[in-house]
Design an enzyme around this catalytic site. Structure first.
Site, mmCIF file in Angstrom:
data_model
loop_
_atom_site.group_PDB
_atom_site.id
_atom_site.type_symbol
_atom_site.label_atom_id
_atom_site.label_comp_id
_atom_site.label_asym_id
_atom_site.label_seq_id
_atom_site.Cartn_x
_atom_site.Cartn_y
_atom_site.Cartn_z
ATOM 1 N N GLU A 70 27.203 28.594 -28.177
ATOM 2 C CA GLU A 70 27.463 28.403 -29.570
ATOM 3 C C GLU A 70 27.963 29.659 -30.380
ATOM 4 O O GLU A 70 28.763 29.688 -31.154
ATOM 5 C CB GLU A 70 26.124 27.967 -30.260
ATOM 6 C CG GLU A 70 25.757 26.486 -29.817
ATOM 7 C CD GLU A 70 24.453 25.982 -30.339
ATOM 8 O OE1 GLU A 70 23.464 26.706 -30.104
ATOM 9 O OE2 GLU A 70 24.596 25.120 -31.277
ATOM 10 N N GLY A 122 22.576 28.506 -27.002
ATOM 11 C CA GLY A 122 22.985 29.222 -28.024
ATOM 12 C C GLY A 122 24.147 30.242 -27.629
ATOM 13 O O GLY A 122 24.790 30.735 -28.614
ATOM 14 N N ALA A 157 19.072 30.585 -26.730
ATOM 15 C CA ALA A 157 18.026 31.114 -27.221
ATOM 16 C C ALA A 157 16.874 31.744 -26.414
ATOM 17 O O ALA A 157 16.970 31.671 -25.224
ATOM 18 C CB ALA A 157 17.425 30.181 -28.072
ATOM 19 N N GLU A 211 20.592 22.052 -24.233
ATOM 20 C CA GLU A 211 19.516 21.929 -25.258
ATOM 21 C C GLU A 211 18.850 20.835 -24.772
ATOM 22 O O GLU A 211 17.626 20.740 -24.966
ATOM 23 C CB GLU A 211 19.872 22.241 -26.485
ATOM 24 C CG GLU A 211 20.339 23.397 -27.054
ATOM 25 C CD GLU A 211 21.689 23.998 -26.826
ATOM 26 O OE1 GLU A 211 22.370 23.509 -25.920
ATOM 27 O OE2 GLU A 211 22.057 24.986 -27.452
HETATM 28 C C1 LIG Z 1 18.487 26.313 -34.541
HETATM 29 C C2 LIG Z 1 18.778 26.621 -33.321
HETATM 30 C C3 LIG Z 1 18.325 25.595 -32.243
HETATM 31 C C4 LIG Z 1 19.007 25.547 -30.900
HETATM 32 C C5 LIG Z 1 19.691 26.605 -30.657
HETATM 33 C C6 LIG Z 1 19.981 26.995 -29.336
HETATM 34 C C7 LIG Z 1 18.956 26.690 -28.296
HETATM 35 C C8 LIG Z 1 19.012 27.209 -26.814
HETATM 36 O O1 LIG Z 1 19.897 28.012 -26.814
HETATM 37 S S1 LIG Z 1 17.839 26.611 -25.729
HETATM 38 C C9 LIG Z 1 18.029 27.694 -24.424
HETATM 39 C C10 LIG Z 1 19.374 27.289 -23.537
HETATM 40 N N1 LIG Z 1 19.335 27.753 -22.312
HETATM 41 C C11 LIG Z 1 18.896 27.503 -21.250
HETATM 42 O O2 LIG Z 1 18.372 26.365 -21.146
HETATM 43 C C12 LIG Z 1 19.231 28.287 -20.222
HETATM 44 C C13 LIG Z 1 18.120 28.335 -18.875
HETATM 45 N N2 LIG Z 1 18.119 28.971 -17.981
HETATM 46 C C14 LIG Z 1 19.034 28.718 -16.923
HETATM 47 O O3 LIG Z 1 19.529 27.876 -16.929
HETATM 48 C C15 LIG Z 1 19.008 29.876 -15.770
HETATM 49 O O4 LIG Z 1 17.973 30.595 -16.035
HETATM 50 C C16 LIG Z 1 20.296 30.669 -15.792
HETATM 51 C C17 LIG Z 1 21.419 29.631 -15.365
HETATM 52 C C18 LIG Z 1 20.511 31.342 -17.121
HETATM 53 C C19 LIG Z 1 20.339 31.747 -14.924
HETATM 54 O O5 LIG Z 1 19.944 30.927 -13.320
HETATM 55 P P1 LIG Z 1 19.630 31.876 -12.346
HETATM 56 O O6 LIG Z 1 20.739 33.014 -11.789
HETATM 57 O O7 LIG Z 1 19.330 30.919 -10.958
HETATM 58 O O8 LIG Z 1 18.246 32.619 -12.667
HETATM 59 P P2 LIG Z 1 16.788 32.062 -13.023
HETATM 60 O O9 LIG Z 1 16.875 30.652 -13.491
HETATM 61 O O10 LIG Z 1 15.751 32.781 -11.833
HETATM 62 O O11 LIG Z 1 16.765 32.992 -14.350
HETATM 63 C C20 LIG Z 1 16.680 34.681 -14.250
HETATM 64 C C21 LIG Z 1 15.434 35.167 -15.177
HETATM 65 O O12 LIG Z 1 16.213 34.950 -16.376
HETATM 66 C C22 LIG Z 1 15.269 34.309 -17.287
HETATM 67 N N3 LIG Z 1 15.964 33.498 -18.324
HETATM 68 C C23 LIG Z 1 16.886 32.547 -18.080
HETATM 69 N N4 LIG Z 1 17.335 31.837 -19.270
HETATM 70 C C24 LIG Z 1 16.658 32.515 -20.079
HETATM 71 C C25 LIG Z 1 16.546 32.104 -21.446
HETATM 72 N N5 LIG Z 1 17.265 31.487 -22.263
HETATM 73 N N6 LIG Z 1 15.654 33.002 -22.351
HETATM 74 C C26 LIG Z 1 14.885 34.131 -21.717
HETATM 75 N N7 LIG Z 1 14.947 34.377 -20.306
HETATM 76 C C27 LIG Z 1 15.751 33.412 -19.557
HETATM 77 C C28 LIG Z 1 14.569 33.491 -16.423
HETATM 78 O O13 LIG Z 1 13.028 33.158 -16.858
HETATM 79 C C29 LIG Z 1 14.498 34.607 -15.237
HETATM 80 O O14 LIG Z 1 13.510 35.212 -15.598
HETATM 81 P P3 LIG Z 1 12.316 36.043 -14.780
HETATM 82 O O15 LIG Z 1 13.215 36.751 -13.554
HETATM 83 O O16 LIG Z 1 11.609 37.120 -15.153
HETATM 84 O O17 LIG Z 1 11.633 34.921 -13.907
#
Ligand SMILES: CC/C=C\C/C=C/C(=O)SCCNC(=O)CCNC(=O)[C@H](O)C(C)(C)COP(=O)(O)OP(=O)(O)OC[C@H]1O[C@@H](n2cnc3c(N)ncnc32)[C@H](O)[C@@H]1OP(=O)(O)O
Length: 212
Positions: free
Chosen positions: A103, A100, A61, A123
């Site tokens: 998923e 997501g 998400a 999550e």
């Molecule tokens: C009814 C529905 C209910 C639930 C359904 C679903 C829920 C979800 O999906 S909750 C979100 C689940 N996802 C996460 O928790 C992922 C979180 N992110 C990470 O673990 C890491 O960022 C990564 C493994 C994806 C990448 O790691 P890495 O390579 O070390 O880079 P960074 O952490 O520096 O991230 C890079 C860049 O990406 C942005 N980012 C990461 N994840 C998300 C996201 N889910 N949405 C938007 N943006 C994301 C992060 O903020 C960094 O951005 P900047 O470079 O601008 O700072």
């Protein structure tokens, strides 16, 4: 957004495009619906490969949208429509498939992972449940104990562990999109694969619970 491309072998390639991790923003969710509908209504298309731009499948998400009310199509019907597709849909997982993002991959009929991919349902670390089908599809795919482990810890697994658990069908050190396309071609025309039903947990005896 999601980009639609026709690729050899009567396939459609759908590419999620939302840098940096192709998170499921409103535009991506709408893009999935539009491109899936285009693929399913085109009689020339026999199968679909779903991937993420820049070799990152999907980070889940879009956490940038968490501050406001949810707009646009919801994840659950979006993913349900993929699972219900009568043409095979194969996820090509490179980089990450988290939350997501996993998923979404679970709603596809087959999953190919690049050897360096990481998969998980983090999550719980955000105080959420994998409520876009993860709590239903993962146990059906890999059994309740293994699914509970991933859901309650939020830990990421490697592609090799995902293969061992049964989350993915194949791991490749090549281009996951090409392997996914090969698989989609080999199963096109067959009935879509369905998940087994959820196992029924039987409780032999429940003692009455009293508050005194
Ligand atoms: C009814 C529905 C209910 C639930 C359904 C679903 C829920 C979800 O999906 S909750 C979100 C689940 N996802 C996460 O928790 C992922 C979180 N992110 C990470 O673990 C890491 O960022 C990564 C493994 C994806 C990448 O790691 P890495 O390579 O070390 O880079 P960074 O952490 O520096 O991230 C890079 C860049 O990406 C942005 N980012 C990461 N994840 C998300 C996201 N889910 N949405 C938007 N943006 C994301 C992060 O903020 C960094 O951005 P900047 O470079 O601008 O700072």
């Amino acid at each position: 957004m999601a980009r639609y491309t026709r690729i050899p072998g009567s396939l459609a390639l759908i590419t999620l495009t939302n840098p940096p991790v192709n998170a499921l923003s409103v535009a991506v969710r709408q893009g999935i619906i539009d491109t899936m509908s285009r693929a399913l209504s085109d009689p020339e298309v026999k199968g679909v490969v779903l991937c993420g731009e820049n070799r990152k499948f999907c980070g889940g998400a879009d956490i940038r949208e968490f501050a406001g009310p949810m707009k646009g199509p919801h994840l659950v019907p979006t993913f349900d429509s993929i699972e219900a597709a009568e043409k095979p849909v194969v996820a090509a997982i490179e980089g990450v498939a988290l939350g997501g993002g996993l998923e979404l991959a679970l709603a596809c009929h087959y999953r190919i992972a690049h050897v360096k991919a990481r998969l998980g349902l983090p999550e719980v670390t955000l105080g959420l449940l994998p409520a876009a089908g993860g709590t239903q599809r993962l146990p059906r795919l890999i059994g309740v104990p293994a699914a509970l482990d991933l859901i309650t810890t939020g830990r990421h697994v490697s592609a090799q562990e995902a293969l061992k658990l049964g989350i993915v069908d194949r791991v490749t050190d090549g281009d996951a999109r090409e392997v996914a396309a090969e698989l989609a071609r080999s199963v096109s025309g067959q009935a879509s694969r369905t998940l087994p039903p959820l196992p029924v947990l039987r409780v032999a005896h429940l003692s009455p619970f009293r508050l005194n």
